[in-house]
Write a protein that holds these residues in place. Structure first.
Motif, PDB file in Angstrom:
ATOM      1  N   VAL A 262       5.971   5.184  -5.241  1.00  0.00           N
ATOM      2  CA  VAL A 262       6.240   5.007  -6.425  1.00  0.00           C
ATOM      3  C   VAL A 262       5.384   6.112  -7.260  1.00  0.00           C
ATOM      4  O   VAL A 262       5.981   7.038  -8.061  1.00  0.00           O
ATOM      5  CB  VAL A 262       6.000   3.689  -7.081  1.00  0.00           C
ATOM      6  N   ALA A 263       4.000   6.227  -6.856  1.00  0.00           N
ATOM      7  CA  ALA A 263       3.421   7.129  -7.910  1.00  0.00           C
ATOM      8  C   ALA A 263       3.628   8.542  -7.530  1.00  0.00           C
ATOM      9  O   ALA A 263       3.433   9.514  -8.453  1.00  0.00           O
ATOM     10  CB  ALA A 263       1.748   6.778  -7.244  1.00  0.00           C
ATOM     11  N   ALA A 264       3.929   8.679  -6.263  1.00  0.00           N
ATOM     12  CA  ALA A 264       4.544  10.048  -5.801  1.00  0.00           C
ATOM     13  C   ALA A 264       5.962  10.644  -6.686  1.00  0.00           C
ATOM     14  O   ALA A 264       5.883  11.676  -6.952  1.00  0.00           O
ATOM     15  CB  ALA A 264       4.624  10.527  -4.534  1.00  0.00           C
ATOM     16  N   LEU A 265       6.683   9.608  -6.821  1.00  0.00           N
ATOM     17  CA  LEU A 265       8.115   9.748  -7.322  1.00  0.00           C
ATOM     18  C   LEU A 265       7.909   9.935  -8.740  1.00  0.00           C
ATOM     19  O   LEU A 265       8.903  10.535  -9.485  1.00  0.00           O
ATOM     20  CB  LEU A 265       9.011   9.043  -6.749  1.00  0.00           C
ATOM     21  N   GLU A 266       7.244   9.037  -9.417  1.00  0.00           N
ATOM     22  CA  GLU A 266       7.246   8.605 -10.965  1.00  0.00           C
ATOM     23  C   GLU A 266       7.249   9.669 -11.756  1.00  0.00           C
ATOM     24  O   GLU A 266       7.897   9.880 -12.866  1.00  0.00           O
ATOM     25  CB  GLU A 266       6.176   7.579 -11.211  1.00  0.00           C
TER      26      GLU A 266
ATOM     27  N   LEU B 233       0.815  -1.298  -0.048  1.00  0.00           N
ATOM     28  CA  LEU B 233       0.064  -0.064  -0.055  1.00  0.00           C
ATOM     29  C   LEU B 233       0.728   1.349  -0.059  1.00  0.00           C
ATOM     30  O   LEU B 233       0.751   2.241  -0.749  1.00  0.00           O
ATOM     31  CB  LEU B 233      -0.688  -0.041   1.063  1.00  0.00           C
ATOM     32  N   VAL B 234       1.866   1.349   0.987  1.00  0.00           N
ATOM     33  CA  VAL B 234       2.626   2.677   1.058  1.00  0.00           C
ATOM     34  C   VAL B 234       3.424   2.547  -0.131  1.00  0.00           C
ATOM     35  O   VAL B 234       3.833   3.611  -0.899  1.00  0.00           O
ATOM     36  CB  VAL B 234       3.503   2.563   2.354  1.00  0.00           C
ATOM     37  N   GLY B 235       4.021   1.644  -0.621  1.00  0.00           N
ATOM     38  CA  GLY B 235       5.238   1.332  -1.530  1.00  0.00           C
ATOM     39  C   GLY B 235       4.470   1.869  -3.004  1.00  0.00           C
ATOM     40  O   GLY B 235       5.066   2.535  -3.577  1.00  0.00           O
ATOM     41  N   ARG B 236       3.337   1.485  -3.343  1.00  0.00           N
ATOM     42  CA  ARG B 236       2.554   1.955  -4.447  1.00  0.00           C
ATOM     43  C   ARG B 236       2.343   3.459  -4.510  1.00  0.00           C
ATOM     44  O   ARG B 236       2.500   4.079  -5.453  1.00  0.00           O
ATOM     45  CB  ARG B 236       1.497   1.014  -4.540  1.00  0.00           C
ATOM     46  N   ALA B 237       2.257   3.943  -3.309  1.00  0.00           N
ATOM     47  CA  ALA B 237       1.884   5.405  -3.024  1.00  0.00           C
ATOM     48  C   ALA B 237       3.053   6.169  -3.418  1.00  0.00           C
ATOM     49  O   ALA B 237       3.127   7.260  -4.108  1.00  0.00           O
ATOM     50  CB  ALA B 237       1.196   5.707  -2.105  1.00  0.00           C
TER      51      ALA B 237
ATOM     52  N   HIS C 158      11.003  11.300 -11.705  1.00  0.00           N
ATOM     53  CA  HIS C 158      12.277  10.525 -11.490  1.00  0.00           C
ATOM     54  C   HIS C 158      12.045   9.103 -12.359  1.00  0.00           C
ATOM     55  O   HIS C 158      10.762   8.861 -12.263  1.00  0.00           O
ATOM     56  CB  HIS C 158      12.413  10.244  -9.914  1.00  0.00           C
ATOM     57  N   ALA C 159      13.180   8.612 -12.334  1.00  0.00           N
ATOM     58  CA  ALA C 159      13.321   7.186 -12.894  1.00  0.00           C
ATOM     59  C   ALA C 159      13.046   6.329 -11.678  1.00  0.00           C
ATOM     60  O   ALA C 159      14.041   5.934 -10.944  1.00  0.00           O
ATOM     61  CB  ALA C 159      14.410   6.849 -13.700  1.00  0.00           C
ATOM     62  N   VAL C 160      11.743   5.316 -11.491  1.00  0.00           N
ATOM     63  CA  VAL C 160      11.837   4.707 -10.212  1.00  0.00           C
ATOM     64  C   VAL C 160      11.924   3.103 -10.777  1.00  0.00           C
ATOM     65  O   VAL C 160      11.444   2.805 -11.519  1.00  0.00           O
ATOM     66  CB  VAL C 160      10.529   4.924  -9.635  1.00  0.00           C
ATOM     67  N   VAL C 161      12.752   2.465  -9.692  1.00  0.00           N
ATOM     68  CA  VAL C 161      13.014   1.097 -10.105  1.00  0.00           C
ATOM     69  C   VAL C 161      12.172   0.156  -8.755  1.00  0.00           C
ATOM     70  O   VAL C 161      12.529   0.403  -7.745  1.00  0.00           O
ATOM     71  CB  VAL C 161      14.499   0.607  -9.702  1.00  0.00           C
TER      72      VAL C 161
END
Length: 193
Positions: free
Chosen positions: A17-21, A11-15, A24-27
């Motif tokens: 990723v969405a905030a950074l994408e 839940l937190v990780g998906r959010a 930034h280039a997110v892995v």
């Protein structure tokens, strides 16, 4: 920036990723992704740093609520190996490989008042906060380290049939991670509200 996010399927990780994408280039990394990592297996961190990265964010950590009377020594060690020692090992590995000026953001936790079964979690979270505060003065090449310590997440409470208003929306929590990655804070514990 190239940012590695562990726990990207939660839940937190998906959010996060969405905030950074957008910028930034997110892995995204999880125990089941193409690039895999598990906090209980520090050797799994090797593949994370095959290519240069500017930041690592760990959203993978948790300690379940367990009544003290029912907590076994092996369960305590398992929880310490994952959330505390696993994140310390990740931070150490990241400090060796991130580009200069990079950022390490870990996950702690906080509750406004003690709740039954949270004793070991409180120990782990206090340990993470102390580690981050002290490690911040030792990191090489201008690296920074911080910890986000959310309490209950609104969406988690709602999924449990509880009042989500007692928690913090996951988007607010994700914003705390983004601000630490993009900012200049070092050695800080941030409690999103």
């Amino acid at each position: 920036m190239k940012i590695i996010v562990l726990g990207a399927t939660g839940l937190v990780g998906r959010a996060v990723v969405a905030a950074l994408e957008p910028r930034h280039a997110v892995v995204p990394v999880s125990r089941t992704s193409a690039i895999r990592a598990d906090l209980t297996d520090p050797a799994s961190f090797d593949a994370l740093f095959d290519d240069p990265a500017d930041a690592v964010v760990c959203c993978a950590a948790n300690v379940p609520l367990r009544p003290l009377a029912a907590l076994t020594g092996e369960q305590a060690l398992e929880d310490l190996r994952g959330k505390l020692l696993g994140q310390v090992a990740l931070a150490r590995r990241a400090a060796e490989h991130l580009t200069g000026g990079g950022s390490i953001t870990l996950t702690g936790g906080t509750f406004t008042e003690p709740i039954a079964g949270s004793g070991l979690g409180a120990l782990v979270n206090a340990g993470l906060e102390g580690f981050v505060r002290s490690a911040a003065v030792e990191l090489p090449r201008g690296l920074r380290i911080n910890v986000v310590s959310p309490g209950w997440i609104s969406e988690t409470l709602e999924a449990m049939g509880e009042d989500g208003g007692r928690g913090t929306p996951v988007a607010v929590v994700a914003e705390a991670y983004r601000a630490l990655v993009e900012g200049d804070a070092n050695g800080r514990t941030v409690v999103p509200r």
